[in-house]
Design a protein around this motif. Structure first.
Motif, short mmCIF file in Angstrom:
data_model
loop_
_atom_site.label_atom_id
_atom_site.label_comp_id
_atom_site.label_asym_id
_atom_site.label_seq_id
_atom_site.Cartn_x
_atom_site.Cartn_y
_atom_site.Cartn_z
N SER A 31 66.13 8.70 -40.51
CA SER A 31 66.77 9.36 -39.37
C SER A 31 67.44 10.66 -39.81
N LEU A 32 68.07 10.63 -41.00
CA LEU A 32 68.68 11.84 -41.53
C LEU A 32 67.64 12.92 -41.80
N LEU A 33 66.50 12.49 -42.35
CA LEU A 33 65.42 13.43 -42.61
C LEU A 33 64.95 14.07 -41.31
N GLN A 34 64.86 13.28 -40.26
CA GLN A 34 64.45 13.81 -38.96
C GLN A 34 65.50 14.77 -38.41
N ASP A 35 66.78 14.44 -38.65
CA ASP A 35 67.86 15.33 -38.20
C ASP A 35 67.76 16.71 -38.85
N MET A 36 67.36 16.72 -40.14
CA MET A 36 67.21 18.01 -40.83
C MET A 36 66.23 18.90 -40.08
N GLY A 37 65.12 18.31 -39.63
CA GLY A 37 64.12 19.07 -38.91
C GLY A 37 64.59 19.49 -37.52
N ASN A 38 65.32 18.59 -36.85
CA ASN A 38 65.76 18.87 -35.48
C ASN A 38 66.90 19.88 -35.43
N LEU A 39 67.89 19.71 -36.32
CA LEU A 39 69.08 20.56 -36.28
C LEU A 39 68.81 21.94 -36.90
N LYS A 40 67.86 22.00 -37.82
CA LYS A 40 67.47 23.26 -38.48
C LYS A 40 68.63 23.97 -39.16
N ILE A 41 69.60 23.18 -39.66
CA ILE A 41 70.70 23.75 -40.43
C ILE A 41 70.20 24.14 -41.81
N CYS A 42 69.34 23.29 -42.36
CA CYS A 42 68.75 23.53 -43.67
C CYS A 42 67.39 22.83 -43.72
N LYS A 43 66.61 23.17 -44.73
CA LYS A 43 65.26 22.62 -44.84
C LYS A 43 65.15 21.64 -46.00
N PRO A 44 64.31 20.62 -45.85
CA PRO A 44 64.12 19.70 -46.98
C PRO A 44 63.34 20.36 -48.10
N GLU A 45 63.50 19.83 -49.31
CA GLU A 45 62.72 20.25 -50.46
C GLU A 45 62.00 19.02 -51.00
N VAL A 46 61.14 19.20 -51.97
CA VAL A 46 60.38 18.06 -52.51
C VAL A 46 61.33 16.96 -52.98
N GLN A 47 62.46 17.36 -53.61
CA GLN A 47 63.41 16.37 -54.13
C GLN A 47 64.01 15.51 -53.02
N THR A 48 64.07 16.05 -51.81
CA THR A 48 64.59 15.29 -50.67
C THR A 48 63.78 14.02 -50.46
N TYR A 49 62.49 14.11 -50.74
CA TYR A 49 61.57 13.00 -50.46
C TYR A 49 61.49 11.96 -51.58
N TYR A 50 61.97 12.29 -52.77
CA TYR A 50 61.84 11.36 -53.90
C TYR A 50 62.33 9.94 -53.57
N PRO A 51 63.58 9.78 -53.08
CA PRO A 51 64.07 8.42 -52.80
C PRO A 51 63.23 7.71 -51.74
N LEU A 52 62.76 8.46 -50.75
CA LEU A 52 61.95 7.86 -49.68
C LEU A 52 60.59 7.42 -50.20
N LEU A 53 60.00 8.23 -51.08
CA LEU A 53 58.72 7.85 -51.68
C LEU A 53 58.88 6.57 -52.51
N LYS A 54 59.96 6.51 -53.27
CA LYS A 54 60.22 5.31 -54.09
C LYS A 54 60.40 4.08 -53.21
N SER A 55 61.11 4.27 -52.09
CA SER A 55 61.36 3.11 -51.22
C SER A 55 60.09 2.61 -50.55
N CYS A 56 59.09 3.50 -50.38
CA CYS A 56 57.80 3.07 -49.83
C CYS A 56 57.16 2.02 -50.74
N PHE A 57 57.26 2.23 -52.04
CA PHE A 57 56.67 1.28 -52.98
C PHE A 57 57.49 -0.01 -53.03
N LYS A 58 58.81 0.11 -52.87
CA LYS A 58 59.66 -1.09 -52.89
C LYS A 58 59.39 -1.97 -51.67
N THR A 59 59.17 -1.32 -50.52
CA THR A 59 58.97 -2.07 -49.28
C THR A 59 57.51 -2.36 -48.98
N GLY A 60 56.60 -1.76 -49.74
CA GLY A 60 55.17 -1.98 -49.52
C GLY A 60 54.59 -1.18 -48.38
#
Length: 504
Positions: free
Chosen positions: A388-417
């Motif tokens: 939801s926070l990641l989506q807020d970044m896109g909607n609010l346009k205060i700042c933009k995500p970087e590759v590092q923003t996605y690291y924890p989410l990518l890791k959690s994909c493997f944890k949750t399958g």
């Protein structure tokens, strides 16, 4: 009359296209493989069949790396397309930035632009060229270039700063002193500003004792200011001689200069790096007594060090102390506080700071704030809130995500399958929505996760993508992937991986 410094010191001579790859990630439920990369270019324009190509890209495309400066000059002079381009200071600045690590191309392009009858270089372009030559250790050429500038009355104090810093950085600090000695020949003055430039240059290169010797020679002719002493405080701390730094504060007072927040904060940072918090607290109290109260930078520095030392109770005490003094929090303060609360496991308090306190004080989050929040939420298995926070970044346009923003989410994909669904969507967003390029860390994270999830085919496709983009995989990643593809009888893949490992 001031004597030349080199007479008092040791005498020395003064020596003085990329393609844009956007990879489209697509994992099908049947094969779970990565689609082949799709090359895309943002260039447009006439000439070679590509539409709207910008002027700087046209010029860069005409230059071949490794050729001499004269060949680059001739190549541009004899090219009709290049000579039809309307030159501007902004265009040349961009061109020189492109060649910041290629002095031959930079110098050839600089000379070509200077030869154009409708164009005259800016002072900034000359200074950039000096900096490029110095950075690439072309000291003789930098000396010749500086001499040309001298004859054309083009040397500024900024030019001298760049020359001295490049010389000192190359271990030629005596030559930096010689440049200072010759200031008048450049039409510049030996004053507090230029003296500080020299002292700062030497101290940043750890030549603090030499800087001190020079200061003692100059101080009867040139009055020091508070910045002069702050340079030495930083320099002494850099070479781990904090006693001299503290003595410098007393010396400042003797010269009628008042120690500033920077003076004390530099020494506080020294003690923070060594986790000597008793000294830190003593200095914070001393600052108040001396009528120089700590600012938000000082408090944030202390908080970050306390957090690293896992002294989370003290982090909160420092935060409260800062607020009690009326010092206004800023973005970096909140980033540090949120990080500390997350590490302490106080997730709800961190969320409250982010959602309530920051808006209340009018401080907007930046990418680092979101990165910290997303990492914390993923670590505590609150993946949905992180998304939801990641989506807020896109909607609010205060700042933009970087590759590092996605690291924890990518890791959690493997944890949750959630590999076929969420992982594919995240990768698609990285490449196609935000136009980010995966770096070595991201590739390693994905390959390791896919191997452990028994998706070696997809992992190998990612490995091939790395090689195509000239990103070198580390040995551990290669070893893990090699074991996986061998277990799946993927012999061609194993052979290619082994070939890459030989190059490591």
């Amino acid at each position: 009359m001031m004597h030349p410094l080199q007479n008092c010191l040791r005498s020395t001579w003064f020596l003085v296209k990329p393609s844009i790859l956007c990879s489209l990630f697509h994992a099908s439920h049947e094969s779970s493989s990565l689609a082949l990369p799709v090359e895309a270019s943002h260039y447009t324009g006439s000439g070679s069949g590509v539409v709207g190509r910008c002027d700087v890209d046209i010029l860069v495309s005409k230059v071949h790396a490794g050729t001499s400066e004269d060949e680059v000059f001739q190549c541009l002079v004899n090219d009709g397309e290049c000579n039809s381009i309307q030159l501007s200071h902004d265009l040349i600045d961009k061109l020189l930035r492109r060649f910041k690590d290629d002095w031959k191309s930079a110098l050839g392009a600089f000379k070509w632009a200077a030869s154009r009858p409708d164009y005259k270089h800016s002072h900034q372009a000359y200074d950039t060229m000096v900096d490029i030559l110095g950075k690439m250790k072309q000291m003789d050429r930098m000396k010749d270039f500086l001499e040309e500038m001298r004859q054309g009355h083009l040397v500024t104090i900024n030019t001298i700063a760049k020359v001295m810093r490049r010389l000192a950085g190359a271990g030629k600090w005596e030559n930096a002193v010689r440049v200072f000695d010759e200031l008048e020949t450049f039409g510049l003055k030996k004053n507090t500003e230029s003296m500080n430039l020299l002292l700062d240059t030497l101290c940043k290169e750890r030549n603090v004792e030499e800087a001190r010797e020079i200061f003692l020679l100059l101080k009867s002719h040139i009055a020091p200011d508070a910045y002069t002493f702050n340079i030495f405080i930083h320099g002494w701390c850099k070479i781990n001689r904090v006693e001299e730094a503290q003595w410098t504060i007393q010396e400042m007072k003797g010269h009628g200069c008042h120690p500033s927040v920077i003076s004390y904060s530099t020494i506080i940072q020294f003690y923070c790096c060594r986790y000597n918090f008793q000294k830190v607290y003593e200095l914070l109290d001393e600052m108040v007594v001396q009528g120089c109260p700590p600012n938000v930078v000082t408090f944030t520095t202390v908080m970050c060090s306390l957090s690293k030392a896992e002294r989370f109770e003290e982090v909160l005490q420092i935060a409260s102390r800062m607020k009690a003094t009326g010092c206004k929090p800023d973005m970096l303060f909140y980033n540090c506080l949120i990080h500390a609360l997350g590490r302490a496991g106080q997730v709800e308090d961190a969320i409250k700071v982010f959602e309530v306190e920051m808006p209340k004080t009018g401080v907007s989050p930046n990418t680092s704030t979101y990165n910290c929040m997303i990492a914390m939420l993923c670590h505590h298995a609150q993946q949905q809130k992180a998304l939801s926070l990641l989506q807020d970044m896109g909607n609010l346009k205060i700042c933009k995500p970087e590759v590092q923003t996605y690291y924890p989410l990518l890791k959690s994909c493997f944890k949750t399958g959630k590999i076929d669904t969420l992982l594919s969507k995240l990768l698609n967003d990285i490449v196609n929505k935000h136009h980010l390029s995966l770096d070595s860390s991201a590739y390693s994270l994905l390959i390791h996760g896919l191997c452990r999830a028994n998706r070696s085919e997809w992992a190998y496709n990612l490995f091939e993508e790395m090689i195509r983009k000239d990103i070198t995989p580390n040995y551990r990643t290669c070893r893990l992937l090699l074991d996986e593809v061998k277990a799946k009888n993927m012999y061609d893949a194993a052979e290619k991986i082994e070939g890459s490992m030989k190059k490591l």
